[in-house]
Scaffold this active site. Sequence first.
Site, mmCIF file in Angstrom:
data_model
loop_
_atom_site.group_PDB
_atom_site.id
_atom_site.type_symbol
_atom_site.label_atom_id
_atom_site.label_comp_id
_atom_site.label_asym_id
_atom_site.label_seq_id
_atom_site.Cartn_x
_atom_site.Cartn_y
_atom_site.Cartn_z
ATOM 1 N N LYS A 57 48.154 42.712 33.712
ATOM 2 C CA LYS A 57 47.226 41.823 34.423
ATOM 3 C C LYS A 57 45.847 41.923 33.770
ATOM 4 O O LYS A 57 45.406 43.025 33.406
ATOM 5 C CB LYS A 57 47.182 42.238 35.898
ATOM 6 N N SER A 116 47.366 37.480 43.783
ATOM 7 C CA SER A 116 46.642 37.120 42.576
ATOM 8 C C SER A 116 47.347 37.499 41.284
ATOM 9 O O SER A 116 46.959 37.006 40.227
ATOM 10 C CB SER A 116 45.270 37.778 42.606
ATOM 11 N N SER A 151 48.708 41.177 46.538
ATOM 12 C CA SER A 151 48.725 40.507 45.235
ATOM 13 C C SER A 151 49.826 40.912 44.269
ATOM 14 O O SER A 151 49.968 40.277 43.234
ATOM 15 C CB SER A 151 47.379 40.696 44.534
HETATM 16 N N1 GLN Z 1 45.304 37.175 48.702
HETATM 17 C C1 GLN Z 1 44.463 38.266 49.049
HETATM 18 C C2 GLN Z 1 43.031 37.932 48.759
HETATM 19 O O1 GLN Z 1 42.785 36.844 48.372
HETATM 20 C C3 GLN Z 1 44.904 39.501 48.358
HETATM 21 C C4 GLN Z 1 44.445 39.602 46.972
HETATM 22 C C5 GLN Z 1 44.856 40.850 46.294
HETATM 23 O O2 GLN Z 1 45.710 41.589 46.771
HETATM 24 N N2 GLN Z 1 44.200 41.140 45.186
HETATM 25 O O3 GLN Z 1 42.158 38.714 48.880
#
Ligand code: GLN
Length: 496
Positions: free
Chosen positions: A77, A152, A176
Amino acid sequence: MTDMNVPDTLLAAREAVATKQISAVELTRATLARIEKNDPTIKAFNSLAVERALQQAALVDDGQRTGPLAGVPIALKDNLCTNWGTTTCSSKMLANFRAPYDAHVVQKLEQAGAVFLGKTNLDEFAMGSSTENSAFGATRNPWDTARVPGGSSGGSAAAVAAGLCCGAIGSDTGGSIRQPAALCGVVGLKPTYGLVSRWGLVAFASSLDQIGPLTWTVSDCAALLNVLVGPDRRDSTCIDQPAPDYLAQLNQPIKGLRLGVAKEFSAAQGIDPRVQAAVNQAIQQYQAMGAELVDISLPHTDYGIAAYYVIAPCEASSNLARYDGVHFGHRTAHAVDDIVELFSRSRAEGFGEEVKRRIMIGTYALSSGYYDAYYNRALKVRRLIKQDFDQAFGRCDAIICPTSPTPAFAIGERTSDPLSMYLADTFTVTCNIAGICGISLPCGFTDGPRPLPIGLQLLGPAFGESTILRAARMYEQATDWHRRRPAGQSQVAREG
Ligand code: GLN
């Protein structure tokens, strides 16, 4: 070897290289060829490290690099620092950022013999659930390219699902890793807070962030987790204890597995009937395998999203203060009168909409007069959510529930409605809030011409990774979902 015979799973790739059925260079070239062919459509990668990958692979073939991942192509990532290429967090702010060092997990993977293919797309600074909040454009779901891969870590999940790597690393602050794994039909694990060092992970919300694996199978997940874990003094939250060998323990089924079914999870609003049906079937499958179902209650679940969307933005507003065009990040080319204008113009130009929204929410909730009403109250809710889990795990070994309330949604469907995007995290955020572990694995597909994967989530107590991996493996052995591949890829017939 024809492309059809090139393994797309981690353990099969490791075995093929170790037994010299394929050289590491051949495997890397074949994977890079798939990327060249398919990534212009999928857009999983922000950048590739072609030369470097081939060099790393050649060293494996020469016997100069060995280890449990020798020659296995891995994707990272793009919020993990590498001392090669860029580390952009899919933000204009860091578009040209070259980190001077490797993240702890990158060092561990390197020592294990992995071959790094490149850096994968994400929602900017990991804020989002669809990988649409990327300064470099959206990643597409390999099962249906009109749909999102989740987020994400959408680039990492899509890279695995499209056969563009044999395993990928993601980060999970509120879901995410698990939610994109669910939407892309792969396995994703969020480790317990403190199990994996975050040194070199660009921080989003430091009390919630964890790094973990995305793979096709539960065995691959255990193999990759084995490499990521271990003490690191550079992350003071990382536990100073050797971790067990998750892979070695994996095939021991859990006799009399007690699975918690929370009434709050099944009754939650917005759950797609197809997801509910698939999860119900998985629960029946577990019963058929001898698991005992335990009714549990997690009464504060309803407040999870609200607490998360206070705590995470508060921490983000602090973590992201360093991107001001002076300490780090994009600097405006505009003529400015003073340093305040330099900061504000640089930040206005460098950050995208969602990141700005989070910074504003967080700054507001932390400001004098509102701190108690929002931030402190959210911390109290956090404690209650943690207590719910502590009580539940007194009565069960793992909790079973959906990962995402819906299968993959269409690109653009939720971009103008942040709240509907936040609801994608309904079943995943409480795991981060409580600091426990969770895994998502495929448990079915929707009907229709373009079937979409459905994800099953198993939550375990702190440092219960071995339990949820073994429980996941039991289900995987009894089902075939992990052998399905998106159209155009060869299906996996035998054990993968
Ligand atoms: N979807 C969640 C957010 O927007 C989680 C994101 C994540 O786990 N990095 O914060």
